[in-house]
Write an enzyme that holds these catalytic residues in place. Structure first.
Site, short mmCIF file in Angstrom:
data_model
loop_
_atom_site.label_atom_id
_atom_site.label_comp_id
_atom_site.label_asym_id
_atom_site.label_seq_id
_atom_site.Cartn_x
_atom_site.Cartn_y
_atom_site.Cartn_z
N GLU A 76 -1.40 25.71 11.61
CA GLU A 76 -1.36 24.74 12.83
C GLU A 76 0.01 24.17 13.05
OE1 GLU A 76 -3.82 23.32 14.55
OE2 GLU A 76 -5.37 24.10 14.06
N LEU A 119 12.11 30.73 13.55
CA LEU A 119 10.99 30.25 14.23
C LEU A 119 11.17 28.94 14.91
CD1 LEU A 119 7.82 31.05 14.42
CD2 LEU A 119 7.67 29.44 12.18
N CYS A 245 -16.59 24.16 36.40
CA CYS A 245 -15.30 24.01 36.52
C CYS A 245 -14.89 23.34 38.09
CB CYS A 245 -14.37 25.33 36.39
SG CYS A 245 -12.51 24.69 36.55
#
Length: 398
Positions: A76, A119, A245
């Site tokens: 996460e 990263l 939608c």
């Protein structure tokens, strides 16, 4: 505040109107203006359609094969502002190096930053290290299952806490990352930037969340945004929510979400010194732990002032940062790099140490290292390009 409630203050009138219009489109007898008042049959249809799609089309990602809250937590955090394809090799390498909370908490921060190297957004790595120590000290080495306790850990916000607790423990906490904001914004055809309607979007995410399958629902919602309801060219024909939608039915899906007005990114020009001594060693310094690249090593340098040459900038910055005098030589390379809020151009020059003993005046530490040793230290991504140029050159130019 209960788990399924949402803030009522600071309501955006445009967001409230969009939700009311969405409800009116679905059920003309329902004039409510809150996501919490969506007709229950519509909520059930949305849940079932999404979960059915996910069962057949969901992505096969390594962290989805685990129920270990530590491994899920790492994924996460890595996935914040970073694409899945970039994260996967880092995730696997990280778990090999730090397989559990205890190993991360006991690690040296420099080792943590080196494992994270490349990263980006290095505060995430520092926060992981700090949070691992908190988990060891306050929670017996186990990731907390209480929302408030998870939220209190360094680097964890509401979406990350919800993502971890739903994925690891199947707890019904909503999420609202970038992908989810885009999906929900199109679902109700929100006619303002998502940042202006966060209470409503949280309310909608909470209302739609499956109370019995929150793990799969949240993962499905993220997958929907990442694979079909993409920023550009959304694949509405394959979307399980297409019939519901409002943006699709109004043919405005490519125009949403609306963006905040932004000016051009500031562009900084930096003079950078690769300082050599007579022993063919290079001087590097470690940034203080705060800030964008805190704790990382770099080559000395700084911003080129108006009317200043690169050479003059390098000499001034080296004197201010290290208290030494250098002779500026040939240019090594130029590196262009973009951060989230600004761009930089690094003008990199070979330099010779001429006078003075280097001191860490504006950094935490300095070292003389050989070119062979330099890869042992964690550097920002832009500096890695400087190292690559040095390795290609092999030696100090004459």
């Amino acid at each position: 505040m209960s788990r399924r409630s949402s803030p009522q203050r600071n309501r955006s009138p445009r967001a409230k109107a969009a939700i009311a219009a969405y409800i009116a489109d679905i059920d003309s007898t329902n004039s409510a203006g809150s996501a919490s008042n969506l007709p229950s049959f519509v909520v059930q249809q949305l849940r079932q359609a999404l979960l059915s799609w996910y069962a057949h089309q969901g992505r096969d990602l390594p962290w989805r094969h685990s129920r270990d809250p530590y491994a899920i937590w790492i994924s996460e955090i890595m996935l914040q502002q970073t694409q899945v394809t970039t994260v996967i090799p880092y995730y696997r390498r990280w778990l090999q190096r730090f397989p559990n909370v205890d190993s991360l908490a006991a690690a040296d921060l420099q080792d943590v930053l080196k494992t994270w190297e490349g990263l980006g957004y290095y505060a995430r790595a520092r926060n992981l290290h700090r949070a691992a120590q908190t988990i060891g000290q306050q929670h017996g080495g186990r990731f907390p299952q209480q929302f408030d306790q998870a939220l209190a850990l360094s680097g964890i916000g509401r979406t990350t806490a919800g993502g971890i607790l739903s994925a690891a423990f199947n707890q019904p906490w909503p999420i609202l990352d970038g992908n989810v904001k885009r999906v929900l914004t199109r679902l109700i055809a929100l006619d303002c930037p998502p940042s202006q309607a966060l209470p409503e979007l949280w309310d909608l995410s909470t209302t739609l969340l499956s109370p019995t399958q929150p793990r799969d629902f949240n993962q499905a919602l993220m997958d929907l945004g990442a694979t079909l309801c993409t920023r550009r060219h959304p694949n509405c024909q394959q979307c399980p929510w297409q019939p519901y939608c409002r943006a699709y039915n109004l043919n405005v899906q490519s125009e949403l979400p609306m963006s905040e007005a932004r000016g051009p990114l500031p562009h900084k020009h930096i003079g950078v010194a690769v300082i050599w001594n007579d022993q063919q060693q290079i001087l590097i310094d470690r940034r203080r732990p705060q800030g964008l690249l805190g704790g990382l090593w770099e080559f000395p340098g700084g911003k080129i002032e108006a009317g200043e040459t690169v050479e003059a900038c390098i000499q001034r910055e080296v004197q201010e940062e290290l208290g030494i005098h250098v002779e500026v030589g040939k240019q090594l390379t130029t590196v262009d790099h973009a951060y989230s809020h600004f761009k930089v151009t690094l003008n990199v020059y070979h330099c010779r140490h001429r006078q003075g003993e280097p001191q860490p005046l504006e950094c935490d530490e300095i070292r003389w290292v050989t070119l062979e040793e330099i890869s042992q230290f964690p550097f920002p991504k832009a500096n890695l390009q400087i190292i690559a140029a040095l390795q290609q050159a092999h030696h100090l130019p004459t």
